[in-house]
Design an enzyme around this catalytic site. Structure first.
Site, PDB file in Angstrom:
ATOM      1  CB  ILE A 219    -126.825 -51.904  81.445  1.00 26.54           C
ATOM      2  CG1 ILE A 219    -128.218 -51.250  81.456  1.00 26.54           C
ATOM      3  CG2 ILE A 219    -126.714 -52.913  80.309  1.00 26.54           C
ATOM      4  CD1 ILE A 219    -128.551 -50.402  80.251  1.00 26.54           C
ATOM      5  CD  GLU A 238    -112.128 -46.281  82.575  1.00 29.17           C
ATOM      6  OE1 GLU A 238    -112.210 -46.088  81.346  1.00 29.17           O
ATOM      7  OE2 GLU A 238    -112.736 -45.604  83.412  1.00 29.17           O
TER       8      GLU A 238
HETATM    9  N1  COA Z   1    -132.728 -37.585  79.153  1.00 29.90           N
HETATM   10  C1  COA Z   1    -132.971 -37.294  80.449  1.00 29.90           C
HETATM   11  N2  COA Z   1    -132.643 -38.125  81.458  1.00 29.90           N
HETATM   12  C2  COA Z   1    -132.057 -39.286  81.127  1.00 29.90           C
HETATM   13  C3  COA Z   1    -131.806 -39.652  79.803  1.00 29.90           C
HETATM   14  C4  COA Z   1    -132.160 -38.755  78.785  1.00 29.90           C
HETATM   15  N3  COA Z   1    -131.938 -39.049  77.521  1.00 29.90           N
HETATM   16  N4  COA Z   1    -131.240 -40.866  79.784  1.00 29.90           N
HETATM   17  C5  COA Z   1    -131.139 -41.259  81.064  1.00 29.90           C
HETATM   18  N5  COA Z   1    -131.639 -40.309  81.865  1.00 29.90           N
HETATM   19  C6  COA Z   1    -131.718 -40.351  83.320  1.00 29.90           C
HETATM   20  C7  COA Z   1    -132.273 -41.673  83.781  1.00 29.90           C
HETATM   21  O1  COA Z   1    -133.694 -41.652  83.860  1.00 29.90           O
HETATM   22  C8  COA Z   1    -131.609 -41.803  85.136  1.00 29.90           C
HETATM   23  O2  COA Z   1    -132.252 -40.948  86.068  1.00 29.90           O
HETATM   24  P1  COA Z   1    -133.013 -41.565  87.355  1.00 29.90           P
HETATM   25  O3  COA Z   1    -131.924 -42.187  88.173  1.00 29.90           O
HETATM   26  O4  COA Z   1    -133.609 -40.361  88.003  1.00 29.90           O
HETATM   27  O5  COA Z   1    -133.994 -42.536  86.806  1.00 29.90           O
HETATM   28  C9  COA Z   1    -130.230 -41.204  84.883  1.00 29.90           C
HETATM   29  O6  COA Z   1    -130.367 -40.330  83.789  1.00 29.90           O
HETATM   30  C10 COA Z   1    -129.188 -42.267  84.485  1.00 29.90           C
HETATM   31  O7  COA Z   1    -129.192 -43.258  85.393  1.00 29.90           O
HETATM   32  P2  COA Z   1    -127.905 -43.687  86.235  1.00 29.90           P
HETATM   33  O8  COA Z   1    -128.389 -44.724  87.194  1.00 29.90           O
HETATM   34  O9  COA Z   1    -127.218 -42.493  86.771  1.00 29.90           O
HETATM   35  O10 COA Z   1    -127.068 -44.346  85.081  1.00 29.90           O
HETATM   36  P3  COA Z   1    -125.970 -45.442  85.156  1.00 29.90           P
HETATM   37  O11 COA Z   1    -125.391 -45.536  86.514  1.00 29.90           O
HETATM   38  O12 COA Z   1    -126.510 -46.676  84.530  1.00 29.90           O
HETATM   39  O13 COA Z   1    -124.841 -44.823  84.219  1.00 29.90           O
HETATM   40  C11 COA Z   1    -124.023 -43.614  82.311  1.00 29.90           C
HETATM   41  C12 COA Z   1    -125.086 -44.585  82.874  1.00 29.90           C
HETATM   42  C13 COA Z   1    -124.199 -43.551  80.821  1.00 29.90           C
HETATM   43  C14 COA Z   1    -124.205 -42.242  82.931  1.00 29.90           C
HETATM   44  C15 COA Z   1    -122.604 -44.169  82.671  1.00 29.90           C
HETATM   45  O14 COA Z   1    -122.471 -45.436  82.134  1.00 29.90           O
HETATM   46  C16 COA Z   1    -121.505 -43.265  82.144  1.00 29.90           C
HETATM   47  O15 COA Z   1    -121.162 -42.291  82.747  1.00 29.90           O
HETATM   48  N6  COA Z   1    -120.890 -43.623  80.971  1.00 29.90           N
HETATM   49  C17 COA Z   1    -119.811 -42.851  80.383  1.00 29.90           C
HETATM   50  C18 COA Z   1    -118.468 -43.320  80.844  1.00 29.90           C
HETATM   51  C19 COA Z   1    -118.179 -44.742  80.472  1.00 29.90           C
HETATM   52  O16 COA Z   1    -118.939 -45.428  79.851  1.00 29.90           O
HETATM   53  N7  COA Z   1    -117.025 -45.214  80.845  1.00 29.90           N
HETATM   54  C20 COA Z   1    -116.678 -46.567  80.441  1.00 29.90           C
HETATM   55  C21 COA Z   1    -115.446 -47.061  80.930  1.00 29.90           C
HETATM   56  S1  COA Z   1    -115.561 -47.571  82.668  1.00 29.90           S
END
Ligand code: COA
Length: 431
Positions: A219, A238
């Site tokens: 996103i 960050e």
């Molecule tokens: N239950 C089960 N599975 C879920 C879910 C839920 N509630 N919500 C998401 N998922 C699954 C999705 O379907 C996806 O799986 P898929 O790849 O098999 O479809 C996976 O979890 C998430 O997708 P991913 O592509 O890994 O997510 P992302 O790269 O967009 O990252 C976060 C999203 C939230 C994990 C990431 O932003 C994060 O680690 N944030 C915390 C740290 C942070 O924000 N730091 C900020 C400063 S840099």
């Protein structure tokens, strides 16, 4: 002074570097793009000589055998501040465990607990004054250089020479080995239509002249594209990303209306493609500063109109965010999510924004839920979220009581789940 002699005296092989590790040691390595990959790729070879070694890492970029092989149990434990897809797997073998942390306090707190025996980082070649640049990360690396018994640097001529708190003098280093290899890249996935809808909602919340932070995930890449019509944005973040460079090239990021570190990009690590690395190389407009500074919410809050934009996995109807675990399963880490959200709340005109798809698992479950899944870690408290954004719109939680929070969050849930969520909320008297 000629530092080349000192360099030669300190030069060892990777095998010699690995042989410095002893049983019960605390070994800390630099993170993500700065990971000392030659050291980590060879570490498992010390297995028969050592037991109970903690290897402290963050966001592993490769599947290193010291952590990915079941046979390493009892010899090495990868204690990591942020899971990647690779460490998620090795968690099952008990060769990897997670260290809960706010990123800006990760070094300070761990140092209170354990003195590091060895720090291994990466750096650019030395300049004529005896200085290396730590290049892609100073999240915690400088603190460990200052505290470790033995400091080892992996020198890679392909790393960008980056300014900020990145300089290390050869007198601070005990051993050096060379590994002139490719620099790890984070491939950029093109945003989907859904990502762009979310990105556009977020862009509506970002005023011209704001300073922004973008988190990790698909996103945030869409948000960079959606911000192309803004003016005079600044960066205090960050992680410095490719999307930020694209905004700079388009004239959107100028950093000139920043109230702290005017005219500069400020970050604590950079991770992206070669395009980004070429941009930050020898660029006085970009500074990586210690995580303990860059991510300190009180420092972040000194930026006027600071907007934090992060992603989560699940949000309950009061605004609590589970961003790093899926139920009991550790998925990533808090990283700087809480640091940056609280920082934005401290800022005059600041906004803390969190985004997610309204469903997961191919549309079969809602990510907006009456209660977080049992065992989920709360990365962001409900007090620290102003806006939640899905492809169905923006839920404004700022200053809102529980009743409005519940209503607003249900309004951005996927329509197929709204009735069920509402029923649960009413049954449990959530407001
Ligand atoms: N239950 C089960 N599975 C879920 C879910 C839920 N509630 N919500 C998401 N998922 C699954 C999705 O379907 C996806 O799986 P898929 O790849 O098999 O479809 C996976 O979890 C998430 O997708 P991913 O592509 O890994 O997510 P992302 O790269 O967009 O990252 C976060 C999203 C939230 C994990 C990431 O932003 C994060 O680690 N944030 C915390 C740290 C942070 O924000 N730091 C900020 C400063 S840099």
């Amino acid at each position: 002074m000629d530092f080349r002699e000192e360099f030669k005296r300190k030069l060892i092989t990777v095998d010699e570097a690995v042989s410095k590790v002893k049983s019960n040691d605390e070994v800390v390595v630099a993170m993500a793009g700065s990971e000392p990959r030659a050291f980590l790729k060879n570490l498992h070879r010390a297995k028969n000589n050592v037991e109970n070694v903690s290897v402290v890492t963050c966001l592993n970029m490769e599947n290193y055998e010291f952590t990915s092989s079941k046979d390493m149990k009892g010899h090495f434990t990868n204690e990591t501040w942020f899971y990647s897809p690779l460490t998620r797997k090795s968690h099952e073998f008990k060769t990897t465990t997670f260290i809960p942390n706010h990123l800006h306090l990760s070094a300070v707190k761990r140092l209170d607990y354990k003195k590091p025996n060895i720090f291994v980082g990466t750096a650019t070649p030395m300049d004529k004054h005896g200085y290396f640049s730590l290049s892609l990360s100073v999240t915690y690396e400088r603190e460990y250089i200052e505290n470790a018994d033995i400091v080892i640097l992996e020198i890679n001529e392909n790393l960008p020479r980056v300014y900020g708190d990145t300089s290390v003098h050869i007198s601070e280093v005990d051993f050096i080995y060379e590994n002139h290899t490719d620099v790890p890249e984070l491939q950029i996935v093109e945003p989907s239509e859904k990502d762009m809808i979310i990105g556009n909602y977020i862009a509506e919340l970002v005023e011209d002249g704001s300073t922004i932070q973008l988190g990790i995930g698909g996103i945030p890449n869409a948000v960079s594209k959606a911000l192309m019509n803004k003016k005079d944005l600044g960066i205090h973040t960050e992680m410095i990303t490719d999307g930020m460079y694209d905004l700079y090239k388009a004239g959107v990021i100028t950093n000139r209306r920043k109230t702290l570190h005017k005219n500069k990009f400020i970050g604590t690590f950079a991770l992206g493609t070669k395009k980004l690395y070429d941009f930050i190389d020898d660029n006085m407009g970009v500074e990586l500063k210690r995580g303990g500074y860059t991510n300190d919410p009180y420092i972040i809050g000194q930026n006027y109109k600071m907007v934090s934009i992060n992603t989560t996995l699940q949000v309950d109807l009061t605004g609590q965010c589970a961003s790093e675990s899926i139920g009991l399963r550790q998925y990533s880490g808090t990283g700087g999510q809480s640091d940056t959200a609280v920082g934005a709340l401290n800022s005059v005109g600041g906004k803390s924004i969190i985004a997610l798809y309204s469903t997961a698992k191919k549309g079969s479950i809602s990510t907006i839920v009456p209660f977080l899944t049992q065992g989920a870690a709360v990365s962001l408290s409900r007090n620290d979220v102003d806006y939640v954004v899905t492809e169905y719109g923006v839920a404004n939680l700022r200053g809102r009581g529980l009743k409005e929070r519940v209503d607003n969050l249900i309004s951005i849930a996927h329509p197929d789940f709204r009735e069920d969520i509402k029923r649960e909320a009413e049954k449990n008297l959530l407001w």
